[in-house]
Design a protein around this motif. Structure first.
Motif, short mmCIF file in Angstrom:
data_model
loop_
_atom_site.label_atom_id
_atom_site.label_comp_id
_atom_site.label_asym_id
_atom_site.label_seq_id
_atom_site.Cartn_x
_atom_site.Cartn_y
_atom_site.Cartn_z
N PHE A 70 8.08 60.56 -13.36
CA PHE A 70 8.85 59.34 -13.15
C PHE A 70 7.96 58.21 -12.64
N ALA A 71 7.15 58.51 -11.61
CA ALA A 71 6.31 57.47 -11.02
C ALA A 71 5.27 56.95 -12.00
N MET A 72 4.61 57.87 -12.72
CA MET A 72 3.51 57.44 -13.59
C MET A 72 4.01 56.83 -14.89
N ARG A 73 5.16 57.28 -15.38
CA ARG A 73 5.73 56.59 -16.54
C ARG A 73 6.13 55.17 -16.16
N SER A 74 6.74 55.02 -14.97
CA SER A 74 7.10 53.69 -14.50
C SER A 74 5.86 52.81 -14.33
N ALA A 75 4.81 53.40 -13.74
CA ALA A 75 3.56 52.66 -13.57
C ALA A 75 2.98 52.27 -14.92
N GLY A 76 3.06 53.19 -15.88
CA GLY A 76 2.54 52.89 -17.22
C GLY A 76 3.29 51.75 -17.87
N CYS A 77 4.61 51.70 -17.67
CA CYS A 77 5.40 50.60 -18.24
C CYS A 77 5.01 49.27 -17.62
N VAL A 78 4.82 49.27 -16.30
CA VAL A 78 4.42 48.03 -15.62
C VAL A 78 3.04 47.58 -16.12
N TYR A 79 2.11 48.51 -16.17
CA TYR A 79 0.75 48.17 -16.64
C TYR A 79 0.78 47.68 -18.08
N ASN A 80 1.55 48.37 -18.93
CA ASN A 80 1.65 47.98 -20.33
C ASN A 80 2.22 46.57 -20.47
N ASP A 81 3.23 46.25 -19.64
CA ASP A 81 3.85 44.92 -19.72
C ASP A 81 2.91 43.83 -19.20
N ILE A 82 2.06 44.18 -18.22
CA ILE A 82 1.08 43.20 -17.75
C ILE A 82 0.11 42.85 -18.88
N VAL A 83 -0.39 43.87 -19.54
CA VAL A 83 -1.37 43.65 -20.62
C VAL A 83 -0.72 42.99 -21.83
N ASP A 84 0.52 43.39 -22.13
CA ASP A 84 1.17 42.96 -23.38
C ASP A 84 2.11 41.77 -23.22
N ARG A 85 2.08 41.08 -22.08
CA ARG A 85 3.09 40.06 -21.84
C ARG A 85 3.11 38.96 -22.90
N ASP A 86 1.95 38.62 -23.45
CA ASP A 86 1.93 37.58 -24.49
C ASP A 86 2.46 38.12 -25.82
N LEU A 87 2.09 39.35 -26.18
CA LEU A 87 2.61 39.95 -27.41
C LEU A 87 4.11 40.19 -27.30
N ASP A 88 4.56 40.65 -26.13
CA ASP A 88 5.98 40.92 -25.95
C ASP A 88 6.82 39.67 -26.16
N ALA A 89 6.29 38.52 -25.78
CA ALA A 89 7.03 37.28 -25.93
C ALA A 89 7.25 36.92 -27.39
N ARG A 90 6.52 37.55 -28.32
CA ARG A 90 6.62 37.22 -29.75
C ARG A 90 7.44 38.24 -30.53
N VAL A 91 7.96 39.25 -29.84
CA VAL A 91 8.76 40.29 -30.50
C VAL A 91 10.19 40.21 -29.97
N GLU A 92 11.16 40.16 -30.87
CA GLU A 92 12.56 39.96 -30.49
C GLU A 92 13.03 40.98 -29.46
N ARG A 93 12.71 42.26 -29.66
CA ARG A 93 13.23 43.31 -28.78
C ARG A 93 12.63 43.24 -27.38
N THR A 94 11.45 42.63 -27.23
CA THR A 94 10.75 42.66 -25.95
C THR A 94 10.58 41.30 -25.28
N ARG A 95 11.06 40.24 -25.91
CA ARG A 95 10.78 38.89 -25.41
C ARG A 95 11.44 38.60 -24.06
N LEU A 96 12.49 39.35 -23.71
CA LEU A 96 13.17 39.12 -22.44
C LEU A 96 12.68 40.05 -21.32
N ARG A 97 11.63 40.81 -21.58
CA ARG A 97 11.07 41.62 -20.50
C ARG A 97 10.64 40.72 -19.35
N PRO A 98 10.69 41.20 -18.12
CA PRO A 98 10.46 40.33 -16.96
C PRO A 98 9.16 39.54 -16.98
#
Length: 302
Positions: A70-98
């Motif tokens: 639980f802890a490391m999957r959550s950490a992985g999601c946070v890390y992934n979102d930090i790295v991918d924040r610009d890409l996420d903003a360009r994809v409909e499903r992920t553009r509203l991520r924090p």
């Protein structure tokens, strides 16, 4: 733009919806409302403990692995979102991520990431020394994962290496040493992860293509069904070899029949152009993981 315009519905209902408003974006960063990823990270750990015979304190060890997953999957999601924040903003499903929507700062996300890693460290300290060293070996793979979708059509293969790593940790946590059975279990899990994450990636094929994001779903194209079937077949063959290593008789292999039938059902009924069906099939791998755990438990403790 009003902040309510960039808050996804998932933060207004369910588990996250009952939390204080200030906490919701951080719970969303951790995917607190989508525990499927924690289950999928946990199962290879539990398989390995079960196939190794569980041993004294095995039930407690499985619970520690659950917390760690639980802890490391959550950490992985946070890390992934930090790295991918610009890409996420360009994809409909992920553009509203924090992070993609700007509702959480990178600094705050890093504090959350550090806190989750401390929980992971507490779990690590419960393991045998050999298991600790093997677990630490996954960090390089974890760090590299978010970048794979930019440089290879097979980021799912890299994810397979990461999400299956627990199979290499669980065995020495019980026996203090690594065995060929654990390596076979891990290799089979890598194939399983490639299969189910290819199914998951079907949801985003159009947006990924426009954003320049690579995936096995795009690479396989119209052959995605046979491709997933091939990876699932590879998983079953390698798992069978792991079980044979522990119990070399046909009765041991029969324990794999339920999970084999479940994976066959996924492939036979998959509708590649239906995003909702792809998500449902992906999520069903939580049950596939349970069936594989029961097979390992039966063989390992018999």
């Amino acid at each position: 733009m009003d902040v309510q315009d960039i808050v996804p519905d998932s933060e207004r209902r369910g588990l996250i919806g009952v939390l204080p408003r200030a906490v919701r974006p951080y719970a969303s960063l951790m995917r607190l409302d989508r525990p499927i990823g924690a289950w999928l990270l946990f199962w290879p750990c539990a398989w390995s403990v079960a196939l190794a015979g569980v041993g004294p304190g095995g039930a407690e060890l499985i619970l520690w692995f659950g917390l760690g997953a639980f802890a490391m999957r959550s950490a992985g999601c946070v890390y992934n979102d930090i790295v991918d924040r610009d890409l996420d903003a360009r994809v409909e499903r992920t553009r509203l991520r924090p992070l993609a929507s700007g509702r959480v700062s990178v600094r705050s996300a890093c504090v959350l990431l550090a806190t989750l890693c401390l929980i992971g460290l507490a779990v690590l300290l419960q393991l045998q020394r050999s298991a600790q060293l093997i677990a630490l070996g996954s960090l390089v793979l974890v760090a590299g994962y978010p970048f794979m979708k930019r440089i290879t059509w097979w980021p799912q293969a890299w994810l397979g290496l990461v999400f299956s790593w627990g199979a290499l940790v669980g065995w020495p946590a019980v026996t203090r040493e690594l065995d060929l059975a654990a390596l076979l279990l891990w290799s089979g899990s890598v194939c399983w992860v490639i299969g189910y994450d290819t199914i998951y990636a079907l949801q985003d094929r159009e947006d990924d293509a426009l954003a320049g994001i690579r995936s096995s779903a795009l690479r396989l194209g119209s052959r995605v069904g046979p491709g997933v079937a091939l990876f699932y077949a590879g998983a079953l063959l390698l798992w069978a070899a792991a079980i044979w290593r522990v119990r070399p008789d046909l009765l041991g292999l029969l324990a794999l029949l339920p999970v084999a039938l479940h994976l066959l059902w996924q492939v036979a009924t998959l509708r590649p152009d239906d995003g909702a069906d792809a998500l449902a099939k992906f999520r069903s791998n939580r049950f596939a993981g349970l069936l594989m755990f029961l097979a390992c438990l039966v063989v390992g403790t018999s």
